[in-house]
Enzyme design. Structure first.
Site, PDB file in Angstrom:
ATOM      1  N   GLU A 116      -3.847   8.248  -3.495  1.00  0.00           N
ATOM      2  CA  GLU A 116      -3.782   6.177  -3.301  1.00  0.00           C
ATOM      3  C   GLU A 116      -3.054   5.466  -4.192  1.00  0.00           C
ATOM      4  O   GLU A 116      -4.181   5.715  -4.760  1.00  0.00           O
ATOM      5  CB  GLU A 116      -4.992   6.175  -2.442  1.00  0.00           C
ATOM      6  N   TYR A 136       0.570  -1.400  -0.010  1.00  0.00           N
ATOM      7  CA  TYR A 136      -0.277  -0.008   0.056  1.00  0.00           C
ATOM      8  C   TYR A 136       1.000   1.443   0.004  1.00  0.00           C
ATOM      9  O   TYR A 136       1.662   0.946   0.692  1.00  0.00           O
ATOM     10  CB  TYR A 136      -0.696   0.025   1.100  1.00  0.00           C
TER      11      TYR A 136
END
Ligand code: GDP
Ligand code: MN
Length: 430
Positions: free
Chosen positions: A239, A151
């Site tokens: 993101e 991530y």
């Protein structure tokens, strides 16, 4: 142009709506539309233009185009991805019955079959409203094998007064869950806005994300490029989940979610021109057209207010007195009479509305303008529901005179409490 105060209020509204809805429906998950949000394919185009590694892709809005796109990619495997603004698509469900908003296939025929069950149907995920969001486009991309999912995100962090890089070796999944259960697997690098991402920071984060050998430098390079993109496009958030690696030794951004700072619209015209408002409620768009902010709720008292704070207070005091707001409409700063008329039109378009409560504090706003707008709207719209008005502030006496002399059945209220009581009485009497 709206005054700075008014624009601040407007920016707070989607957040406020999320707060209100959450309060009334505990457990609901909402992504407030606070900043411009683009679809994945649009974000990935920006990333590719800035040298960030993404898969080759095309966008299709019919099954036939999807088949064509798959052919053009000449890939051994294709990944089809529904384009909606909400996340969690992988685990979503379509109204066609198809499970999963992200599908991999090696069979070109299946591309068409899958696209047919995606385009034109609603996709419901953990982050969408209950009925889901209609899918109008699919991304058709060359699928890559993923050996590891991490991530990575860049956020604006109030606590460190600037951007922060956030990463976790545990990617692909719900990052909130990782943060809650294994906070030690979340890594952060605070960025000095004047110095940018230092090499050592990028490498350290790449290492913390578990990239090894030559992959580590590659991941660090991608991180730096993503940061430079973040700066250049005035993003508030970038993101990438999953930020993954392939068995062939490539670091790839498999997903992308970018939010933009609405205050930068003037210098990011091409980006803001991509804004597709079709995922908004039509009534919200209509309100925006008149520089008004409309928020739909589920009660029966329409609220006409100025400012997010007053909106919140009005909703609360209605609830406190046993009523339920049907919606609220925020007038913002520099008001014109015509806007008041439009506001009433929008408020009364909702069939749930059984009473209207006007609660305006005239600071920047001149109460007399509001009063004139109200009387005009009442006459022209032949208002059928009771109207309670509480005005306070600039030019309030003149406003009272206009309302009193109008001969219209308007109930005046002396303060917020009184106004709420009177509005609630109107809807419970029936
Ligand atoms: P989201 O569910 O809305 O976050 O959509 P993502 O783009 O993150 O896709 C969901 C999941 O599909 C990812 O976490 C990956 O595991 C998988 N996925 C997406 N693209 C590919 C791909 O090209 N190859 C493989 N093998 N898996 C993929
Ligand atoms: Mn994702």
């Amino acid at each position: 142009m709206a005054s700075p105060m008014a624009s601040q209020v407007i920016r707070d509204l989607p957040l406020l709506r999320a707060t209100l809805l959450r309060r009334r429906n505990p457990g609901i998950q909402l992504t407030p539309r606070r900043w411009l949000n683009l679809q994945e394919y649009q974000s990935k185009k920006l990333m590719a233009d800035h040298g960030v590694t993404v898969q080759k892709f095309f966008v299709a809005d019919t099954a036939n185009d999807a088949i064509e796109a798959a052919k053009r990619l000449q890939a051994t495997e294709i990944v089809l991805k529904a384009q909606i603004l909400a996340g969690g698509r992988g685990k979503g469900v379509f109204s066609s019955g198809l499970k999963g908003g992200v599908h991999l296939t090696k069979d070109p025929k299946e591309v068409g079959q899958l696209a047919k069950q995606m385009i034109g149907y609603n996709l419901t995920t953990k982050q969408t409203p209950k009925g889901g969001v209609k899918v109008k486009k699919v991304m058709v991309a060359e699928a890559l094998n993923i050996s590891r999912e991490t991530y990575f995100a860049i956020l604006m962090d109030r606590a460190c007064n600037g951007p922060v890089l956030v990463g976790s070796p545990q990617g692909g999944v719900d990052i909130e869950e990782v943060a809650a259960k294994t906070p030690e697997l979340i890594f952060k690098e605070e960025i000095d806005i004047f110095e940018g991402v230092k090499d050592a920071q990028a490498v350290r984060l790449a290492e913390n994300l578990g990239f090894k050998g030559p992959l580590q430098q590659q991941a660090a390079d991608q991180i730096k490029k993503l940061y430079s993109l973040f700066l250049q496009i005035d993003a508030t958030q970038v993101e990438v989940n999953p930020f993954g690696e392939t068995p062939e030794g490539q670091v790839v951004c498999f997903d992308a979610k970018i939010n933009f700072d609405d205050n930068a619209e003037f210098r990011q015209k091409s980006i803001f021109a991509m804004d597709d408002k079709s995922e908004n409620e039509p009534i919200e768009n209509e309100a925006a057209h008149y520089d008004l902010k409309y928020i739909g709720l589920d009660g029966n008292i329409a609220c006409f207010v100025n400012g997010a704070g007053l909106a919140m207070a009005t909703c609360d005091i209605i609830s406190l007195n046993g009523g339920k707001p049907a919606n609220f409409l925020d007038l913002g700063g520099g008001v014109k009479e015509a806007q008041v008329y439009q506001a009433f039109k929008l408020l009364t378009a909702d069939p749930k509305v059984e009473a209207i409560l006007v609660n305006i504090f005239g600071g920047i706003v001149n109460c007399a303008i509001i009063a004139n707008g109200i009387t005009k709207a009442c006459r022209e719209l032949e208002l059928k529901v009771p109207l309670v008005v509480r005005l306070e502030g600039t030019n309030v006496h003149e406003a009272q005179r206009i309302l009193n002399e109008s001969g219209l059945p308007i109930t005046s209220a002396s303060d917020l409490e009184d106004a709420a009581k009177k509005a609630v009485a109107c809807v419970t009497k029936k």
